[in-house]
Scaffold this motif. Structure first.
Motif, PDB file in Angstrom:
ATOM      1  N   GLY A 247      -0.909   0.347  14.898  1.00  8.28           N
ATOM      2  CA  GLY A 247      -0.036  -0.546  14.146  1.00  8.28           C
ATOM      3  C   GLY A 247      -0.657  -1.115  12.895  1.00  8.28           C
ATOM      4  N   VAL A 248      -1.754  -0.507  12.427  1.00 14.47           N
ATOM      5  CA  VAL A 248      -2.430  -0.988  11.221  1.00 14.47           C
ATOM      6  C   VAL A 248      -2.212   0.011  10.090  1.00 14.47           C
ATOM      7  CG1 VAL A 248      -4.629  -1.641  10.169  1.00 14.47           C
ATOM      8  CG2 VAL A 248      -4.181  -2.158  12.589  1.00 14.47           C
ATOM      9  N   ASP A 249      -1.737  -0.456   8.959  1.00 13.43           N
ATOM     10  CA  ASP A 249      -1.494   0.407   7.806  1.00 13.43           C
ATOM     11  C   ASP A 249      -2.185  -0.214   6.597  1.00 13.43           C
ATOM     12  OD1 ASP A 249      -0.647   2.212   5.984  1.00 13.43           O
ATOM     13  OD2 ASP A 249       1.499   1.733   6.117  1.00 13.43           O
ATOM     14  N   PHE A 250      -3.385   0.264   6.289  1.00 16.56           N
ATOM     15  CA  PHE A 250      -4.140  -0.325   5.193  1.00 16.56           C
ATOM     16  C   PHE A 250      -3.993   0.448   3.887  1.00 16.56           C
ATOM     17  CE2 PHE A 250      -7.133   2.490   7.442  1.00 16.56           C
ATOM     18  CZ  PHE A 250      -7.543   3.319   6.406  1.00 16.56           C
ATOM     19  N   MET A 251      -3.259   1.556   3.914  1.00 15.13           N
ATOM     20  CA  MET A 251      -3.071   2.336   2.687  1.00 15.13           C
ATOM     21  C   MET A 251      -1.892   1.766   1.907  1.00 15.13           C
ATOM     22  SD  MET A 251      -2.702   6.435   2.201  1.00 15.13           S
ATOM     23  CE  MET A 251      -2.679   7.171   0.560  1.00 15.13           C
ATOM     24  N   PRO A 252      -2.121   1.302   0.671  1.00 20.36           N
ATOM     25  CA  PRO A 252      -1.026   0.714  -0.120  1.00 20.36           C
ATOM     26  C   PRO A 252       0.023   1.761  -0.490  1.00 20.36           C
ATOM     27  CG  PRO A 252      -2.977   1.028  -1.477  1.00 20.36           C
ATOM     28  CD  PRO A 252      -3.398   1.326  -0.068  1.00 20.36           C
ATOM     29  N   HIS A 253       1.281   1.398  -0.361  1.00 24.09           N
ATOM     30  CA  HIS A 253       2.364   2.334  -0.638  1.00 24.09           C
ATOM     31  C   HIS A 253       3.213   1.909  -1.829  1.00 24.09           C
ATOM     32  CE1 HIS A 253       1.606   4.503   3.108  1.00 24.09           C
ATOM     33  NE2 HIS A 253       1.484   3.334   3.694  1.00 24.09           N
ATOM     34  N   SER A 254       2.832   0.828  -2.469  1.00 20.94           N
ATOM     35  CA  SER A 254       3.603   0.353  -3.603  1.00 20.94           C
ATOM     36  C   SER A 254       2.738  -0.558  -4.456  1.00 20.94           C
ATOM     37  CB  SER A 254       4.858  -0.395  -3.123  1.00 20.94           C
ATOM     38  OG  SER A 254       4.487  -1.528  -2.352  1.00 20.94           O
ATOM     39  N   GLY A 255       3.270  -0.948  -5.613  1.00 24.72           N
ATOM     40  CA  GLY A 255       2.564  -1.875  -6.474  1.00 24.72           C
ATOM     41  C   GLY A 255       1.413  -1.243  -7.239  1.00 24.72           C
ATOM     42  N   ILE A 256       0.722  -2.067  -7.989  1.00 27.92           N
ATOM     43  CA  ILE A 256      -0.389  -1.604  -8.816  1.00 27.92           C
ATOM     44  C   ILE A 256      -1.491  -0.967  -7.973  1.00 27.92           C
ATOM     45  CG2 ILE A 256      -2.180  -2.298 -10.442  1.00 27.92           C
ATOM     46  CD1 ILE A 256       0.623  -2.367 -11.586  1.00 27.92           C
ATOM     47  N   MET A 257      -1.805  -1.586  -6.826  1.00 28.99           N
ATOM     48  CA  MET A 257      -2.858  -1.059  -5.970  1.00 28.99           C
ATOM     49  C   MET A 257      -2.491   0.323  -5.436  1.00 28.99           C
ATOM     50  SD  MET A 257      -5.832  -1.402  -4.763  1.00 28.99           S
ATOM     51  CE  MET A 257      -6.181  -3.138  -5.103  1.00 28.99           C
ATOM     52  N   GLY A 258      -1.252   0.484  -4.994  1.00 30.22           N
ATOM     53  CA  GLY A 258      -0.811   1.772  -4.495  1.00 30.22           C
ATOM     54  C   GLY A 258      -0.878   2.841  -5.571  1.00 30.22           C
ATOM     55  N   ILE A 259      -0.457   2.485  -6.782  1.00 36.41           N
ATOM     56  CA  ILE A 259      -0.498   3.424  -7.909  1.00 36.41           C
ATOM     57  C   ILE A 259      -1.936   3.803  -8.237  1.00 36.41           C
ATOM     58  CG2 ILE A 259      -0.063   3.661 -10.385  1.00 36.41           C
ATOM     59  CD1 ILE A 259       2.448   1.939  -9.964  1.00 36.41           C
ATOM     60  N   ALA A 260      -2.836   2.817  -8.235  1.00 39.70           N
ATOM     61  CA  ALA A 260      -4.241   3.076  -8.565  1.00 39.70           C
ATOM     62  C   ALA A 260      -4.874   4.040  -7.562  1.00 39.70           C
ATOM     63  CB  ALA A 260      -5.018   1.766  -8.594  1.00 39.70           C
ATOM     64  N   VAL A 261      -4.625   3.786  -6.267  1.00 40.75           N
ATOM     65  CA  VAL A 261      -5.170   4.669  -5.226  1.00 40.75           C
ATOM     66  C   VAL A 261      -4.614   6.075  -5.371  1.00 40.75           C
ATOM     67  CG1 VAL A 261      -5.215   5.121  -2.741  1.00 40.75           C
ATOM     68  CG2 VAL A 261      -5.579   2.797  -3.589  1.00 40.75           C
ATOM     69  N   SER A 262      -3.312   6.188  -5.639  1.00 41.78           N
ATOM     70  CA  SER A 262      -2.679   7.486  -5.785  1.00 41.78           C
ATOM     71  C   SER A 262      -3.212   8.241  -7.000  1.00 41.78           C
ATOM     72  CB  SER A 262      -1.158   7.317  -5.900  1.00 41.78           C
ATOM     73  OG  SER A 262      -0.502   8.561  -5.851  1.00 41.78           O
ATOM     74  N   VAL A 263      -3.472   7.525  -8.086  1.00 43.47           N
ATOM     75  CA  VAL A 263      -4.028   8.150  -9.292  1.00 43.47           C
ATOM     76  C   VAL A 263      -5.408   8.732  -8.998  1.00 43.47           C
ATOM     77  CG1 VAL A 263      -4.989   7.684 -11.586  1.00 43.47           C
ATOM     78  CG2 VAL A 263      -2.724   6.819 -10.981  1.00 43.47           C
ATOM     79  N   ILE A 264      -6.236   7.972  -8.278  1.00 45.54           N
ATOM     80  CA  ILE A 264      -7.586   8.439  -7.940  1.00 45.54           C
ATOM     81  C   ILE A 264      -7.524   9.678  -7.055  1.00 45.54           C
ATOM     82  CG2 ILE A 264      -9.695   7.854  -6.667  1.00 45.54           C
ATOM     83  CD1 ILE A 264      -9.243   4.930  -7.543  1.00 45.54           C
ATOM     84  N   ILE A 265      -6.664   9.641  -6.037  1.00 47.43           N
ATOM     85  CA  ILE A 265      -6.543  10.782  -5.135  1.00 47.43           C
ATOM     86  C   ILE A 265      -5.997  11.996  -5.876  1.00 47.43           C
ATOM     87  CG2 ILE A 265      -5.356  11.676  -3.090  1.00 47.43           C
ATOM     88  CD1 ILE A 265      -5.458   8.882  -1.910  1.00 47.43           C
ATOM     89  N   SER A 266      -5.028  11.771  -6.754  1.00 46.29           N
ATOM     90  CA  SER A 266      -4.456  12.869  -7.534  1.00 46.29           C
ATOM     91  C   SER A 266      -5.511  13.506  -8.428  1.00 46.29           C
ATOM     92  CB  SER A 266      -3.284  12.358  -8.389  1.00 46.29           C
ATOM     93  OG  SER A 266      -2.232  11.869  -7.590  1.00 46.29           O
ATOM     94  N   ALA A 267      -6.371  12.676  -9.010  1.00 47.29           N
ATOM     95  CA  ALA A 267      -7.432  13.187  -9.881  1.00 47.29           C
ATOM     96  C   ALA A 267      -8.420  14.047  -9.096  1.00 47.29           C
ATOM     97  CB  ALA A 267      -8.155  12.025 -10.551  1.00 47.29           C
ATOM     98  N   ILE A 268      -8.778  13.588  -7.912  1.00 50.71           N
ATOM     99  CA  ILE A 268      -9.702  14.358  -7.067  1.00 50.71           C
ATOM    100  C   ILE A 268      -9.064  15.681  -6.662  1.00 50.71           C
ATOM    101  CG2 ILE A 268     -10.896  14.404  -4.837  1.00 50.71           C
ATOM    102  CD1 ILE A 268     -11.238  11.358  -5.113  1.00 50.71           C
TER     103      ILE A 268
END
Length: 244
Positions: free
Chosen positions: A166-187
């Motif tokens: 029941g723990v979801d620490f991966m951001p799915h929205s907002g600036i933080m979610g976008i930042a994480v997604s950008v990093i993963i996309s770059a990798i």
């Protein structure tokens, strides 16, 4: 999401020998890569048309990912039969992506087309960077990309394990979610460099003909990863602008 083809290629390079029959060619590898991508797109379009918005949507996603995972594992353990398993993987993965893409389309019209366009733009950009030598795939570059990819894979795994509690620490929205997604996309994008280099090495080292399908399969794995992450990223960006 670490691409297993990368490590298998290293092993195949070590065992490549002159006693193989027909060897891989660049033209053959390109044809197989284009063929698998087109097969994935066709399967996605068919699934989006016939499965999305039906009672079979969830089953289509589940069957697609499970079938794709099984065939991906078989392909990695048995590269010699990639000619048969890689097209199957493309069909199953396309089916899952087609249904998922349609679900995102219902949230924001045109988001899947944008994701497809960005994915191919990234592929072309990375191909140019690799081909012109602006980014050379040295041993250091390869190890760095693999290390970053493994880190992302661990991030996904820990997130998945945590979700069972029941723990979801991966951001799915907002600036933080976008930042994480950008990093993963770059990798994920940098993994394309390894895919291009693997295709070139399979030809240069006189590896067997089945490696055309295997390296094409590796390229497709990376493209699928990029597409899914870009789809999430574009959706989050649209959501952010909508909220504002």
């Amino acid at each position: 999401m670490a691409n297993p083809v990368i490590r298998i290629m290293e092993k195949e390079n070590e065992t490549a020998a002159v006693n193989f029959g027909q060897t891989a060619t660049l033209a053959g590898s390109i044809r197989k890569s284009i063929g698998l991508v087109l097969l994935t797109i066709v399967a996605a379009v068919v699934a989006a048309h016939y499965l999305a918005d039906t009672g079979l949507a969830a089953a289509g996603i589940g069957a697609g990912f499970i079938g794709g995972f099984i065939l991906a594992m078989i392909t990695c353990f048995k590269p010699g039969i990639a000619e048969y398993t890689a097209p199957g993987y493309a069909v199953f993965e396309g089916m899952a992506l087609g249904v998922i893409s349609m679900q995102f389309e219902q949230m924001y019209y045109g988001v899947s087309a944008i994701a497809v366009g960005i994915t191919f733009a990234i592929m072309i950009s990375m191909l140019l960077l690799w081909k012109t030598g602006i980014i050379a795939v040295t041993d250091k570059t390869r190890s760095t990309i693999i290390s970053m990819t493994v880190a992302v894979a661990l991030f996904y795994f820990v997130g998945l394990a945590a979700s069972f509690f029941g723990v979801d620490f991966m951001p799915h929205s907002g600036i933080m979610g976008i930042a994480v997604s950008v990093i993963i996309s770059a990798i994920a994008a940098f993994n394309l460099l390894l895919d291009f280099d693997n295709i070139e090495k399979s030809v240069a080292n006189g590896m067997p003909r089945y490696m055309e399908y295997f390296t094409a399969f590796g390229l497709l794995l990376t493209l699928v990863w990029i597409y899914v992450e870009i789809l999430r990223l574009v959706t989050m960006v649209m959501s952010l602008f909508e909220d504002n």
